[in-house]
Design a protein around this motif. Sequence first.
Motif, PDB file in Angstrom:
ATOM      1  N   GLY A  82      -1.817   6.539  -2.468  1.00  0.00           N
ATOM      2  CA  GLY A  82      -1.627   5.235  -3.104  1.00  0.00           C
ATOM      3  C   GLY A  82      -0.063   4.593  -2.684  1.00  0.00           C
ATOM      4  N   VAL A  83       0.774   5.662  -2.423  1.00  0.00           N
ATOM      5  CA  VAL A  83       2.057   5.034  -2.008  1.00  0.00           C
ATOM      6  C   VAL A  83       2.248   4.831  -0.533  1.00  0.00           C
ATOM      7  N   LEU A  84       1.492   5.471   0.327  1.00  0.00           N
ATOM      8  CA  LEU A  84       1.666   5.245   1.807  1.00  0.00           C
ATOM      9  C   LEU A  84       0.687   4.337   2.403  1.00  0.00           C
ATOM     10  N   MET A  85      -0.361   3.943   1.713  1.00  0.00           N
ATOM     11  CA  MET A  85      -1.300   2.976   2.058  1.00  0.00           C
ATOM     12  C   MET A  85      -0.999   1.429   2.039  1.00  0.00           C
ATOM     13  N   PHE A  86       0.292   1.314   1.243  1.00  0.00           N
ATOM     14  CA  PHE A  86       0.857  -0.243   1.239  1.00  0.00           C
ATOM     15  C   PHE A  86       1.434  -0.257   2.749  1.00  0.00           C
ATOM     16  N   PHE A  87       2.252   0.627   3.250  1.00  0.00           N
ATOM     17  CA  PHE A  87       2.927   0.074   4.366  1.00  0.00           C
ATOM     18  C   PHE A  87       1.663   0.357   5.796  1.00  0.00           C
ATOM     19  N   ILE A  88       1.026   1.297   5.616  1.00  0.00           N
ATOM     20  CA  ILE A  88       0.227   1.524   6.648  1.00  0.00           C
ATOM     21  C   ILE A  88      -0.813   0.269   6.774  1.00  0.00           C
ATOM     22  N   ALA A  89      -1.436  -0.220   5.713  1.00  0.00           N
ATOM     23  CA  ALA A  89      -2.196  -1.343   5.662  1.00  0.00           C
ATOM     24  C   ALA A  89      -1.562  -2.335   6.272  1.00  0.00           C
ATOM     25  N   LEU A  90      -0.231  -2.742   5.781  1.00  0.00           N
ATOM     26  CA  LEU A  90       0.530  -3.823   6.266  1.00  0.00           C
ATOM     27  C   LEU A  90       0.608  -3.720   7.786  1.00  0.00           C
ATOM     28  N   ALA A  91       1.128  -2.651   8.200  1.00  0.00           N
ATOM     29  CA  ALA A  91       1.412  -2.504   9.795  1.00  0.00           C
ATOM     30  C   ALA A  91      -0.077  -2.573  10.415  1.00  0.00           C
ATOM     31  N   PHE A  92      -1.013  -2.271   9.957  1.00  0.00           N
ATOM     32  CA  PHE A  92      -2.286  -2.296  10.665  1.00  0.00           C
ATOM     33  C   PHE A  92      -2.643  -3.863  10.616  1.00  0.00           C
ATOM     34  N   GLY A  93      -2.424  -4.589   9.538  1.00  0.00           N
ATOM     35  CA  GLY A  93      -2.596  -5.737   9.561  1.00  0.00           C
ATOM     36  C   GLY A  93      -1.999  -6.807  10.461  1.00  0.00           C
ATOM     37  N   PHE A  94      -0.762  -6.259  10.901  1.00  0.00           N
ATOM     38  CA  PHE A  94      -0.012  -7.019  11.850  1.00  0.00           C
ATOM     39  C   PHE A  94      -0.439  -6.736  13.277  1.00  0.00           C
ATOM     40  N   LEU A  95      -1.079  -5.653  13.464  1.00  0.00           N
ATOM     41  CA  LEU A  95      -1.748  -4.960  14.740  1.00  0.00           C
ATOM     42  C   LEU A  95      -2.912  -5.752  14.900  1.00  0.00           C
TER      43      LEU A  95
END
Length: 306
Positions: free
Chosen positions: A265-278
């Motif tokens: 729940g903590v990490l997915m915010f940042f991972i999903a954001l980076a993936f979205g830009f990708l």
Amino acid sequence: MDSVLTSIGLPVALGIIMFGLGLSLTPGDFSRIAKHPKAVVVALLCQIVALPALCLALVLLFRLPPVLAVGMMLLAASPGGTTANLYSHLFRGDVALNISLTAINSVLAVVTLPLITNLAIGYFLPGNDELGLQLAKTVEVFVIVLIPVALGMLVRWWRSGFADRMDKPVRIASVVILVIVIAGAIVANRELLLENAGRLAGITITFCLLSLTVGYLVPRLLRVNRTQAVASSFEIGIHNATLAIVIAQTVIGSVEMSLPAAVYGVLMFFIALAFGFLIRERGRAETDAAAIAVPTMRGAAQPPGG
């Protein structure tokens, strides 16, 4: 404090989140499967079949202790949530499809979540029958997941204007509540978390990245359009960590089993954001390539001297 958080705070927090989801739903969201059957069916198969299999492979690869392994499978079985809708909107996905998928997944989770969790407990913790989600506990899952959603839908039907006005504040509150719940779970169980932080960070990051990738690439390979693939990616890649934490701690009664969801729940915010830009950059590249290809094809189609 820990007892109050577990017995009262977590269920109330999840209830508010699921009520907020219900405020955004109408019966038409459930019928949209008839309008976009391919996108919906592909996404649901990825969610219900591919992700648990992928998670099982990761659990075995990372050699998690049995209780944490079940916690990961519980997380994999949890549906998407309102956070997926926010990310889909941010990166120009088909938000209407997200809403439909969340609605359908929330209903299916009443069956699939107990089923996958019980299979995981039977495999990793044989003989621990008291940890399973038998009928009484499955009813608890039903109450936790669907009753607040149904109440939210009733409010929308009864007072649609009020539901529209409350949509944005409740979405923001849901994200804030999600952060508070996860932070509370981490603080309350910090010693257990520190003992397993390394292995949980590795597997949750890998699981989140693979979930997002499967959710995007599988629909694209099956010729689902890009905006629907973006919606599918976030729906499949962003799980309802709060639901997994509540089920683990209040229904099953295992604090340790909730740790994978708390870390995720903590990490997915940042991972999903980076993936979205990708994927946004990938979408721009596809658009540019298509724009170049069209004039080239037109030029090639002209007869010599034309």
